[in-house]
Design a protein around this motif. Structure first.
Motif, short mmCIF file in Angstrom:
data_model
loop_
_atom_site.label_atom_id
_atom_site.label_comp_id
_atom_site.label_asym_id
_atom_site.label_seq_id
_atom_site.Cartn_x
_atom_site.Cartn_y
_atom_site.Cartn_z
N VAL A 136 0.84 -1.20 0.00
CA VAL A 136 0.00 0.00 0.00
C VAL A 136 0.87 1.25 0.00
O VAL A 136 0.61 2.21 -0.74
CB VAL A 136 -0.98 0.00 1.20
CG1 VAL A 136 -1.66 1.35 1.35
CG2 VAL A 136 -2.01 -1.10 1.04
N LEU A 137 1.93 1.26 0.80
CA LEU A 137 2.84 2.40 0.81
C LEU A 137 3.50 2.60 -0.55
O LEU A 137 3.71 3.74 -0.98
CB LEU A 137 3.90 2.24 1.91
CG LEU A 137 3.39 2.36 3.34
CD1 LEU A 137 4.50 2.01 4.33
CD2 LEU A 137 2.81 3.74 3.61
N ASP A 138 3.81 1.51 -1.22
CA ASP A 138 4.39 1.61 -2.55
C ASP A 138 3.40 2.23 -3.53
O ASP A 138 3.76 3.07 -4.35
CB ASP A 138 4.84 0.23 -3.04
CG ASP A 138 5.65 0.31 -4.32
OD1 ASP A 138 6.54 1.18 -4.41
OD2 ASP A 138 5.39 -0.49 -5.23
N ILE A 139 2.13 1.86 -3.42
CA ILE A 139 1.09 2.46 -4.26
C ILE A 139 1.00 3.96 -3.98
O ILE A 139 0.88 4.77 -4.90
CB ILE A 139 -0.28 1.80 -4.00
CG1 ILE A 139 -0.28 0.36 -4.45
CG2 ILE A 139 -1.40 2.57 -4.69
CD1 ILE A 139 -0.23 0.16 -5.93
N LEU A 189 3.78 5.80 -5.68
CA LEU A 189 3.50 5.97 -7.11
C LEU A 189 2.40 7.00 -7.34
O LEU A 189 2.50 7.83 -8.25
CB LEU A 189 3.10 4.63 -7.73
CG LEU A 189 4.19 3.58 -7.80
CD1 LEU A 189 3.60 2.25 -8.23
CD2 LEU A 189 5.30 4.02 -8.74
N MET A 190 1.37 6.95 -6.53
CA MET A 190 0.25 7.86 -6.69
C MET A 190 0.68 9.31 -6.49
O MET A 190 0.36 10.17 -7.29
CB MET A 190 -0.86 7.50 -5.71
CG MET A 190 -2.07 8.38 -5.83
SD MET A 190 -3.26 8.09 -4.52
CE MET A 190 -2.38 8.69 -3.09
N ILE A 191 1.42 9.55 -5.43
CA ILE A 191 1.84 10.92 -5.13
C ILE A 191 2.84 11.43 -6.16
O ILE A 191 2.75 12.56 -6.62
CB ILE A 191 2.41 11.00 -3.70
CG1 ILE A 191 1.27 10.77 -2.69
CG2 ILE A 191 3.09 12.34 -3.45
CD1 ILE A 191 1.74 10.51 -1.28
N SER A 206 -0.59 14.33 -10.89
CA SER A 206 -0.54 15.26 -12.03
C SER A 206 -1.54 14.88 -13.13
O SER A 206 -1.89 15.71 -13.96
CB SER A 206 0.87 15.31 -12.60
OG SER A 206 1.23 14.05 -13.14
N ARG A 207 -2.01 13.63 -13.11
CA ARG A 207 -2.96 13.17 -14.13
C ARG A 207 -4.39 13.12 -13.61
O ARG A 207 -5.29 12.74 -14.33
CB ARG A 207 -2.57 11.77 -14.61
CG ARG A 207 -1.21 11.71 -15.22
CD ARG A 207 -0.86 10.33 -15.71
NE ARG A 207 -1.56 9.28 -14.98
CZ ARG A 207 -1.73 8.06 -15.44
NH1 ARG A 207 -1.27 7.71 -16.59
NH2 ARG A 207 -2.37 7.15 -14.72
N PHE A 208 -4.59 13.50 -12.35
CA PHE A 208 -5.92 13.40 -11.75
C PHE A 208 -6.85 14.41 -12.40
O PHE A 208 -6.57 15.60 -12.45
CB PHE A 208 -5.83 13.65 -10.25
CG PHE A 208 -7.08 13.29 -9.50
CD1 PHE A 208 -7.35 11.96 -9.21
CD2 PHE A 208 -7.97 14.25 -9.12
CE1 PHE A 208 -8.50 11.61 -8.52
CE2 PHE A 208 -9.12 13.92 -8.43
CZ PHE A 208 -9.39 12.60 -8.13
N SER A 211 -12.31 8.14 -8.20
CA SER A 211 -13.16 8.46 -7.06
C SER A 211 -12.41 9.25 -6.00
O SER A 211 -11.37 8.81 -5.52
CB SER A 211 -13.67 7.15 -6.45
OG SER A 211 -14.22 7.39 -5.19
N VAL A 212 -12.95 10.40 -5.64
CA VAL A 212 -12.34 11.20 -4.58
C VAL A 212 -12.38 10.44 -3.27
O VAL A 212 -11.42 10.45 -2.50
CB VAL A 212 -13.07 12.57 -4.45
CG1 VAL A 212 -12.60 13.32 -3.22
CG2 VAL A 212 -12.85 13.41 -5.69
N CYS A 213 -13.47 9.72 -3.01
CA CYS A 213 -13.58 8.94 -1.77
C CYS A 213 -12.47 7.90 -1.67
O CYS A 213 -11.86 7.73 -0.61
CB CYS A 213 -14.94 8.25 -1.69
SG CYS A 213 -16.32 9.39 -1.55
N THR A 214 -12.20 7.21 -2.77
CA THR A 214 -11.15 6.19 -2.76
C THR A 214 -9.78 6.83 -2.64
O THR A 214 -8.90 6.32 -1.94
CB THR A 214 -11.25 5.31 -4.02
OG1 THR A 214 -12.56 4.73 -4.07
CG2 THR A 214 -10.22 4.20 -4.02
N PHE A 215 -9.60 7.95 -3.30
CA PHE A 215 -8.35 8.70 -3.22
C PHE A 215 -8.06 9.10 -1.77
O PHE A 215 -6.97 8.90 -1.25
CB PHE A 215 -8.50 9.93 -4.12
CG PHE A 215 -7.26 10.75 -4.29
CD1 PHE A 215 -6.25 10.34 -5.14
CD2 PHE A 215 -7.14 11.96 -3.65
CE1 PHE A 215 -5.12 11.12 -5.33
CE2 PHE A 215 -6.01 12.75 -3.82
CZ PHE A 215 -5.00 12.32 -4.67
#
Length: 139
Positions: free
Chosen positions: A78-81, A84-86, A91-93, A119-123
């Motif tokens: 999860v931390l790895d995700i 990657l997300m941050i 920038s693509r959101f 989804s903002v909730c999932t984010f």
């Protein structure tokens, strides 16, 4: 779960971290939903570790790959995700599509994107999860 993007040695729970954070809406992860899904997966994995010969019996499988180790590996995934997300995904959101939206154009815009891009909730769930994991580890 078969991941054809990458094959190699790694933590067993990494694919589950990718799946839960990328394909499952936060509605199913809040409260005890994430825990129920993780327990279910670990229970099934224990059966298959014996069935496919990784271990001779269920007690050895559970001793060698107990639930706390599975959760630790899941949290690393999860931390790895989050990393990657941050670093890459923010920038693509674009404008998200929420459950119940009836906009075909919005759904088409978010095709082939992970749930935290839709989804903002999932984010928010994912960021909160990463924050909780880091705090629990003293970071």
């Amino acid at each position: 779960l078969v991941d054809f993007q990458w094959a190699g040695f790694g933590l067993a729970a990494t694919d589950i971290a990718h799946f839960l954070t990328s394909a499952v809406h936060s509605d199913l992860l809040v409260d005890d939903g994430e825990e129920r899904l993780l327990r279910y997966y670990h229970d099934r994995l224990q059966i298959h570790l014996v069935q496919y010969g990784a271990y001779d019996d269920a007690s050895t499988a559970l001793e060698q790959y107990p639930y706390p180790i599975f959760v630790e590996q899941y949290e690393i995934g999860v931390l790895d995700i989050c990393r990657l997300m941050i670093a890459y995904t923010w920038s693509r959101f674009e404008e998200p599509v929420e459950k119940g939206d009836d906009d075909d154009e919005a759904r088409a815009r978010t095709m082939n994107k992970t749930s935290y891009n839709k989804s903002v909730c999932t984010f928010v769930w994912l960021l909160s999860k990463c924050d909780a994991i880091m705090k629990a580890r003293g970071v």
